[in-house]
Scaffold this motif. Structure first.
Motif, PDB file in Angstrom:
ATOM      1  N   MET A  14      -2.942  -5.436   2.732  1.00 40.11           N
ATOM      2  CA  MET A  14      -3.391  -5.464   1.341  1.00 40.11           C
ATOM      3  C   MET A  14      -3.881  -4.077   0.917  1.00 40.11           C
ATOM      4  O   MET A  14      -4.660  -3.456   1.626  1.00 40.11           O
ATOM      5  CB  MET A  14      -4.539  -6.482   1.225  1.00 40.11           C
ATOM      6  CG  MET A  14      -4.979  -6.802  -0.163  1.00 40.11           C
ATOM      7  SD  MET A  14      -6.375  -7.973  -0.122  1.00 40.11           S
ATOM      8  CE  MET A  14      -5.544  -9.531  -0.340  1.00 40.11           C
ATOM      9  N   ALA A  15      -3.388  -3.609  -0.238  1.00 38.15           N
ATOM     10  CA  ALA A  15      -3.867  -2.340  -0.791  1.00 38.15           C
ATOM     11  C   ALA A  15      -4.651  -2.634  -2.063  1.00 38.15           C
ATOM     12  O   ALA A  15      -4.122  -3.267  -2.976  1.00 38.15           O
ATOM     13  CB  ALA A  15      -2.695  -1.422  -1.099  1.00 38.15           C
ATOM     14  N   VAL A  16      -5.906  -2.203  -2.123  1.00 38.14           N
ATOM     15  CA  VAL A  16      -6.767  -2.482  -3.272  1.00 38.14           C
ATOM     16  C   VAL A  16      -6.938  -1.213  -4.097  1.00 38.14           C
ATOM     17  O   VAL A  16      -7.375  -0.178  -3.596  1.00 38.14           O
ATOM     18  CB  VAL A  16      -8.153  -3.012  -2.821  1.00 38.14           C
ATOM     19  CG1 VAL A  16      -9.063  -3.233  -4.021  1.00 38.14           C
ATOM     20  CG2 VAL A  16      -7.999  -4.302  -2.010  1.00 38.14           C
ATOM     21  N   GLU A  17      -6.576  -1.337  -5.367  1.00 38.36           N
ATOM     22  CA  GLU A  17      -6.703  -0.220  -6.301  1.00 38.36           C
ATOM     23  C   GLU A  17      -7.846  -0.587  -7.260  1.00 38.36           C
ATOM     24  O   GLU A  17      -7.968  -1.746  -7.644  1.00 38.36           O
ATOM     25  CB  GLU A  17      -5.373  -0.117  -7.057  1.00 38.36           C
ATOM     26  CG  GLU A  17      -5.242   0.951  -8.086  1.00 38.36           C
ATOM     27  CD  GLU A  17      -3.932   0.763  -8.869  1.00 38.36           C
ATOM     28  OE1 GLU A  17      -3.990   0.611 -10.086  1.00 38.36           O
ATOM     29  OE2 GLU A  17      -2.862   0.736  -8.198  1.00 38.36           O
ATOM     30  N   ILE A  18      -8.665   0.391  -7.617  1.00 38.57           N
ATOM     31  CA  ILE A  18      -9.813   0.083  -8.479  1.00 38.57           C
ATOM     32  C   ILE A  18      -9.514   0.464  -9.923  1.00 38.57           C
ATOM     33  O   ILE A  18      -9.092   1.592 -10.204  1.00 38.57           O
ATOM     34  CB  ILE A  18     -11.088   0.767  -7.953  1.00 38.57           C
ATOM     35  CG1 ILE A  18     -11.430   0.168  -6.572  1.00 38.57           C
ATOM     36  CG2 ILE A  18     -12.251   0.592  -8.938  1.00 38.57           C
ATOM     37  CD1 ILE A  18     -12.643   0.717  -5.907  1.00 38.57           C
TER      38      ILE A  18
END
Ligand code: FNR
Length: 189
Positions: free
Chosen positions: A33-37
């Protein structure tokens, strides 16, 4: 394949616990999972149906595109006067249109929140979950992540240091991950 998550903090405050929580989600996300803010909350105009045309304001188009392109949302909400902070509600109102097939329709969403108080964000999260019924979003029900007495769980630089809270946050992100993959399995069958 890697899942793309867009994390939204409902606070504009530079030392926000909720923005710190969004960063913690980025740090502790599962390996796939890649989390972008999302940082655009303050660039959005106040919701105005007159502006909500086929060519909406650029910040609105950007928000909708980023939600649509994300496999899921992670929301960290403060509680303001027992409710959803205006800036966050405003963003979600923009994201919710057009009501049929909006960027929020069917979107897997994990809800969380942090407050220095004893019961902080319980009511704001409930209000968010209620709102997401109307938008037909796919909200992960458990675990509930209500980080009360947040000042005891984050250090001065905004790092989430409390191990049991980190474990709880990981459980929520795992549940979001499973929800997204389950939806894909159903869609493919
Ligand atoms: C608050 N706060 C607050 N806390 C709570 O537990 N229940 C509430 O209803 C409210 N109401 C409220 C209203 C307004 C206008 C403000 C500014 C604050 C306190 C709130 O939990 C605290 O300021 C948090 O630190 C806000 O989140 P961030 O900015 O740290 O992410």
């Amino acid at each position: 394949s890697e899942l793309k998550i867009l994390a939204v903090s409902g606070s504009l405050r530079s030392a926000s616990y909720n923005s710190a929580l969004a960063r913690a989600a980025q740090k502790h996300a599962p390996g796939d999972m890649a989390v972008e803010i999302y940082e655009g909350l303050r660039d959005l105009p106040l919701y105005d149906q007159d502006l909500d045309t086929d060519t909406p304001p650029a910040a609105v188009a950007d928000l909708r595109r980023r939600i649509t392109e994300a496999d899921g949302l992670f929301i960290a909400t403060p509680e303001y006067n027992y409710g959803i902070p205006g800036a966050l509600k405003n963003a979600l109102d923009w994201a919710s249109r057009p009501s049929r097939g909006s960027s929020l329709t069917g979107k897997p969403i994990a809800v969380s929140g942090a407050a220095p108080t004893n019961f902080g964000t319980v009511r704001a999260q409930l209000a968010l979950r209620q709102m997401f019924l109307w938008t037909d979003s796919d909200v992960v029900r458990k675990p509930e992540v209500q980080i009360f007495r947040a000042h005891e769980r984050f250090d001065e630089t905004g790092n989430l240091t409390d191990e049991s809270t980190i474990a709880l946050l990981r459980d929520l992100l795992d549940a979001l991950d499973r929800r997204i993959r389950d939806r894909r399995t159903i869609a493919a069958s």
